[in-house]
Structure formats: structure tokens, C-alpha cells
Design an enzyme around this catalytic site. Structure first.
Site, mmCIF file in Angstrom:
data_model
loop_
_atom_site.group_PDB
_atom_site.id
_atom_site.type_symbol
_atom_site.label_atom_id
_atom_site.label_comp_id
_atom_site.label_asym_id
_atom_site.label_seq_id
_atom_site.Cartn_x
_atom_site.Cartn_y
_atom_site.Cartn_z
ATOM 1 N N TYR A 27 28.493 89.784 35.671
ATOM 2 C CA TYR A 27 28.767 88.728 34.826
ATOM 3 C C TYR A 27 27.346 87.728 34.554
ATOM 4 C CZ TYR A 27 30.681 85.675 31.548
ATOM 5 O OH TYR A 27 30.895 85.187 29.698
ATOM 6 N N PHE B 272 18.129 92.054 3.558
ATOM 7 C CA PHE B 272 19.227 93.046 4.195
ATOM 8 C C PHE B 272 20.904 92.883 3.801
ATOM 9 C CE2 PHE B 272 22.233 95.160 7.242
ATOM 10 C CZ PHE B 272 21.670 96.522 6.586
ATOM 11 N N THR B 273 21.351 93.372 3.548
ATOM 12 C CA THR B 273 23.444 93.147 3.754
ATOM 13 C C THR B 273 23.938 91.761 4.577
ATOM 14 O OG1 THR B 273 24.134 94.588 4.724
ATOM 15 C CG2 THR B 273 24.240 94.859 2.235
ATOM 16 N N ASP C 290 12.353 89.987 10.888
ATOM 17 C CA ASP C 290 13.556 90.999 11.347
ATOM 18 C C ASP C 290 12.964 92.851 12.027
ATOM 19 O OD1 ASP C 290 15.394 93.427 10.724
ATOM 20 O OD2 ASP C 290 16.094 92.310 9.591
ATOM 21 N N LYS D 218 19.383 100.132 16.041
ATOM 22 C CA LYS D 218 18.345 100.947 15.240
ATOM 23 C C LYS D 218 17.416 101.256 16.038
ATOM 24 C CE LYS D 218 20.829 99.042 11.805
ATOM 25 N NZ LYS D 218 19.730 98.192 10.958
ATOM 26 N N ARG E 277 23.732 102.446 -1.550
ATOM 27 C CA ARG E 277 23.165 101.415 -2.413
ATOM 28 C C ARG E 277 22.862 100.962 -2.859
ATOM 29 N NH1 ARG E 277 23.498 99.344 3.840
ATOM 30 N NH2 ARG E 277 25.053 99.113 2.161
ATOM 31 N N PHE F 284 31.561 96.151 0.240
ATOM 32 C CA PHE F 284 30.768 97.935 -0.046
ATOM 33 C C PHE F 284 31.461 98.703 1.425
ATOM 34 C CE2 PHE F 284 27.950 97.708 3.767
ATOM 35 C CZ PHE F 284 27.357 96.499 3.388
HETATM 36 C C1 LIG Z 1 21.326 97.275 10.607
HETATM 37 C C2 LIG Z 1 20.194 95.875 10.164
HETATM 38 C C3 LIG Z 1 21.127 94.045 10.494
HETATM 39 C C4 LIG Z 1 21.796 94.237 11.499
HETATM 40 O O1 LIG Z 1 21.937 94.998 12.673
HETATM 41 P P1 LIG Z 1 23.239 95.213 12.967
HETATM 42 O O2 LIG Z 1 23.040 96.344 13.967
HETATM 43 O O3 LIG Z 1 23.827 96.353 12.062
HETATM 44 O O4 LIG Z 1 24.625 93.751 12.589
HETATM 45 C C5 LIG Z 1 19.576 93.650 10.257
HETATM 46 N N1 LIG Z 1 18.536 93.690 9.835
HETATM 47 C C6 LIG Z 1 17.897 95.094 9.609
HETATM 48 C C7 LIG Z 1 16.990 95.202 8.665
HETATM 49 C C8 LIG Z 1 19.066 96.528 9.403
HETATM 50 O O5 LIG Z 1 18.431 97.512 9.295
#
Ligand SMILES: *Cc1c(COP(=O)(O)O)cnc(C)c1O
Length: 487
Positions: free
Chosen positions: A85, A137-138, A228, A271, A394, A460
Site C-alpha cells: 500500500y 481537450f474534452t 499536457d 497514451k 471529433r 459524446f
Molecule cells: C486522453 C487525454 C487526456 C485524458 O486522459 P485520460 O487518461 O483519458 O483520463 C488529457 N489530455 C490529452 C491530450 C489526452 O489525449
């Protein structure tokens, strides 16, 4: 020719072919179902590709999130994960990898990228604040607005041109940044956000020269830079390819330099380096302490942050692999192949090719569908019917409504076809291109969509739509008359 340990291979006769410098050792069986079953599946999924079941999908190009292929080294690292933990050795291996690759001192683990956005937004954004960025980003925008902030996109005008040769469409426009500071005052701007390989405008990178220029303005006004870094590997690779000053730099040096210019770096490891997880990094102890106490509250203890220790091990190995050009160029080189081939066929796609996916311009593809009937959503549904391949809308469906309940029409209507790293083969890519060409030649048969169930937030993901006419059946009829009983 040797490049940083990666061998550059040049073809004699077929220069466009992307060559895999890996071999496939574990495979998953795929199914390609008949066109009538594909129509049934998309109906059942409310004409929203998020609601499809992968048992009905041939090539799943929805996203690169959590779907990149893992390496043998990542998989084997999971076997020596340290279950604890608190104080897990797995965590310390990840912390060391992040410190080495990003050059940052402090690291906070989170369960995925949006969790980092939640914490950064809660700590740094107050009601009435303004957050400039190359593009939203969304999930980023949703968290910032939840905390009372307003997103301002200050991209260069070239960013929204479908056909372009600009190498860095993800750049921030310095003049727009200056005028935003003049208009609102620096005290209303907690930070400026750079998104690496700007996701929603076609995976387009920014240059280091641009980041340095924006930093000089931000520094003069005491504004932080937040990076980001979810798609930072690809952005670094594009810098090496397209920014002459960095042609001979290593990817690791470029990553280090990008991160040295930011005050806070966050990422989705779904990613970047594995299939789960995320993190927040900073050089500053003060910033680290401001965010630290929210980690146990929302994520889990500081040495796991809601991520399993096995995933933490895979993330750490993935971080080192991100500096290997033969790994990070894999997705962009397949994207470039698809974009070039579609462009040659006269199909409207975003150029130059960017990271993570091939982006088809739905307004150019389906000019007869008004934006209020969601051309990108319609194209995603139509391509699924034509091929069993799943892309992601998108466009306006991924947008929101204004205070009067009207759709805020998106800047672009894109169908994104993601190429997760090391997942699809060239022949599968050629099949995709062939079916897109068939759909393009039959595009007059495709009609629009309308909502039947519309959630108020991030609609979406879960929203359900229906076609405005019986166009899906007509499209399937034409498919059967052209392809016979072939799938
Ligand atoms: C996917 C993504 C996020 C969010 O990440 P999650 O792991 O899906 O929560 C934030 N910023 C960018 C540029 C992304 O491609």
C-alpha cells in the site's frame, strides 16, 4: 545510417512504406461481420461508436487510449511488481524513470490523465479565471469549467486549416497571448497550457521555439506553464523531424528540454507509456506541496495513486521506451501512410499528418450534411457500416450547448481514426483506405443524425442518436450490390 541507436531504413522503390521494427508474438483474433449485422450493431449503439461492443468491430480505431501494444519488457516487468500500500519499490522505479526522462524532481501518481486535470484545476483555478492554451481537450475543458475557469484557445490561424504544410499547427500565437493578458490582467491567468500533439485538431505538434517564446512572455507576467504531456513522445519526434535545430538531438534531450520549460507537467499514461495510469510532475517543491494532499483524497496513497503496482512497472518501462525512435515513430508513420494515400485519392484529410490518428474532414467529405446534423458523427457511423472499422467523432457531438440550448458548432468536424502503437498491420491499413474510398464514392447516400438521448456533461460518451432518414439501410443495400456476399 545510424540515428541514436535507431537504424533509419530507406526503401529503394517504395519510399512510403512504414516498416515495423518489432515482431508480433501475441495476437488476438478479430471478426469482420456481414454488413446487415453492422447496421444492427450501430443501431443498437445509438449511432454512437462509443456504445459499440468490440465483438462487432473489425479494426478498433476509436482511440489510442489504453490500446497501445505492450512490449515483452513491459509485460515481464509486471511480474516483479511489489505489492504494498505504501512505499512500494514499483513506485520508486517509476519515480526514477519519470525523473530521468522528464528531468523533473517531484512526481505525483494519478489513476489517469483527467484525474491530474481535476487536481490541477482544483488547486490553481478560481472562479473568473482565464486559461489560455493551444487547444482544449474534452476532459481538460470540463474540469476547468467545473472550477469556474474559462478556456481561451490562442492557436495560430493556420491550426484550423485542413490542408496545410505548416509543420507546427499546435503552436500558440504569441500576439493573442499578449492581448489576452492585456484584456484580463495577468492575475486572472493562473497558467497557460500547452498540449503536446494537440489531440482535437489532428494530433498537431508545437515547436520548442514556440514554447520558448511563450515562456518568455509568461515569465514576464509571472504566469505558469502547464504542459499536457499525454502525447509528448510523438511531439518530440516531430520536433526532431521538423525543427532543424533539433535534427541531431536525442528524443530524451528534446523531452528534457520541453519539460524544463514547464512549471507543471501532467500526463495520461494510457497514451504515453502504458495502458493505465497518469501523473503530475514539477520542478518546484512549493507547487508539489500545493497538490500533494489531494492525491490520497481522490486517487490513493502517494506511492500508488489509484494505479495497480503491475501497471506502475509497465509505465516505468514504457517511459524508457518512449525515448526510442523506433517505438514512438510507429504510430505517426502509419498515420502518415494513411494520410498520404487518402490525400492521393482526393479524400479530405488533415495535413500534414500528425500524431495518434488519421483525421478525415467530415464537412469536406459530406458537404450536403448541415453541421447541426453532425456530419462527423454520421461519417463515423457510415464508415462502421462500410467496413466494421470504428473511429471517433471529433466535432459538434463532442462539443456542448450554449446557455440557450443551441449547439456550439465545433471549429472542425473530424472523424478520427486512431492508430494505437504497434497494433495494426499495413494490410489492415490498406483495407481501411479501400473502404473509405468506397464510402467517398457513395457519399451522397449518407445522411445526418439527431440526438434522442443527450446527457448534459460529456454527451459524446453516452449520448444516443438516430439517423434523420433510412440512409443506413440504403447504404447497406448499395454495399451488398457492389460487394455481393463479400464482407
Ligand atoms: C486522453 C487525454 C487526456 C485524458 O486522459 P485520460 O487518461 O483519458 O483520463 C488529457 N489530455 C490529452 C491530450 C489526452 O489525449
Amino acid at each position: 545510417m545510424k540515428q541514436n541507436g535507431a537504424t533509419k531504413v530507406t526503401f529503394y522503390h517504395s519510399p512510403q512504406i512504414p516498416l515495423e521494427l518489432h515482431k508480433v508474438r501475441i495476437v488476438q483474433k478479430l471478426h469482420l461481420k456481414p454488413v446487415d449485422e453492422r447496421v444492427e450493431a450501430i443501431k443498437k449503439g445509438g449511432f454512437n461508436t462509443f456504445l459499440l461492443n468490440t465483438e462487432d468491430i473489425f479494426l478498433d480505431m476509436l482511440t489510442d487510449s489504453g490500446t497501445n501494444a505492450m512490449s515483452d519488457n513491459q509485460l515481464s516487468s509486471m511480474m516483479h511488481a511489489d505489492d504494498a500500500y505504501a512505499g512500494s519499490q514499483s513506485y520508486y522505479r517509476l519515480e526514477k524513470a519519470v525523473q530521468e526522462i522528464f528531468g523533473t524532481r517531484y512526481f505525483l501518481p494519478v489513476h489517469q490523465g483527467r484525474a491530474a486535470e481535476n487536481i490541477i484545476s482544483q488547486v490553481f483555478i478560481k472562479k473568473g479565471d482565464v486559461i489560455p492554451m493551444n487547444y482544449h481537450f474534452t476532459t481538460t475543458k470540463a474540469h476547468m469549467e467545473l472550477n469556474g475557469g474559462a478556456v481561451h484557445e490562442i492557436f495560430a490561424d493556420e491550426a484550423l486549416k485542413i490542408k496545410s504544410t505548416h509543420p507546427f499547427k499546435g503552436n500558440i500565437d504569441a500576439e493573442k497571448f499578449n492581448s489576452l493578458i492585456n484584456q484580463y490582467g495577468a492575475e486572472k491567468i493562473p497558467f497557460v497550457r500547452f498540449e503536446a500533439s494537440t489531440n482535437l485538431i489532428g494530433g498537431q505538434p508545437f515547436s520548442l521555439a514556440n514554447m520558448k517564446m511563450v515562456k518568455s512572455i509568461a515569465d514576464a507576467h509571472n504566469i505558469m506553464i502547464v504542459l499536457d504531456a499525454s502525447l509528448i513522445g510523438e511531439n518530440a519526434w516531430f520536433i526532431k523531424q521538423r525543427e532543424p535545430e533539433y535534427a541531431n538531438a536525442t528524443i530524451k534531450d528534446i523531452l528534457n528540454e520541453m519539460c524544463s520549460l514547464a512549471d507543471i507537467i501532467y500526463f495520461s499514461s494510457r497514451k504515453l507509456s502504458s495502458t493505465r495510469g497518469g501523473g503530475i510532475c514539477t520542478h518546484s517543491k512549493d507547487l508539489y506541496l500545493k497538490m500533494r494532499d489531494l492525491i490520497p483524497l481522490y486517487e490513493g496513497f502517494l506511492t500508488y495513486g489509484g494505479i495497480s503496482v503491475r501497471e506502475i512497472e509497465a509505465m516505468a518501462v514504457g517511459f524508457y521506451e518512449t525515448t526510442d525512435e523506433t517505438v514512438i515513430n510507429q504510430s505517426p508513420s502509419f498515420v502518415a501512410y494513411a494520410v498520404d494515400e487518402l490525400d492521393k485519392l482526393g479524400i479530405p484529410v488533415i495535413t500534414p499528418a500528425g500524431a495518434l490518428g488519421c483525421h478525415v474532414d467530415a464537412m469536406g467529405f459530406l458537404p450536403h450534411i448541415p453541421q447541426a446534423e453532425y456530419p462527423a458523427g454520421a461519417l463515423a457511423a457510415a464508415l462502421f457500416i462500410a467496413s466494421g472499422c470504428r473511429g471517433m467523432e471529433r466535432g459538434t457531438i463532442s462539443s456542448v450547448r450554449d446557455e440557450n440550448g443551441d449547439d456550439l458548432l465545433a471549429d472542425m468536424e473530424l472523424l478520427r481514426l486512431a492508430f494505437p502503437r504497434r497494433v495494426f498491420t499495413l494490410s489492415q491499413t490498406m483495407f481501411l483506405i479501400d473502404r473509405i474510398k468506397w464510402l467517398f464514392d457513395n457519399r451522397d447516400l449518407v445522411g445526418g443524425l439527431r440526438f434522442v438521448e443527450e446527457p448534459p456533461v460529456l454527451r459524446f460518451f453516452m449520448g444516443r442518436l438516430e439517423p434523420v432518414s433510412d440512409w443506413p439501410e440504403k447504404l447497406a443495400e448499395k454495399f451488398k450490390s457492389d460487394f455481393g456476399d463479400s464482407l
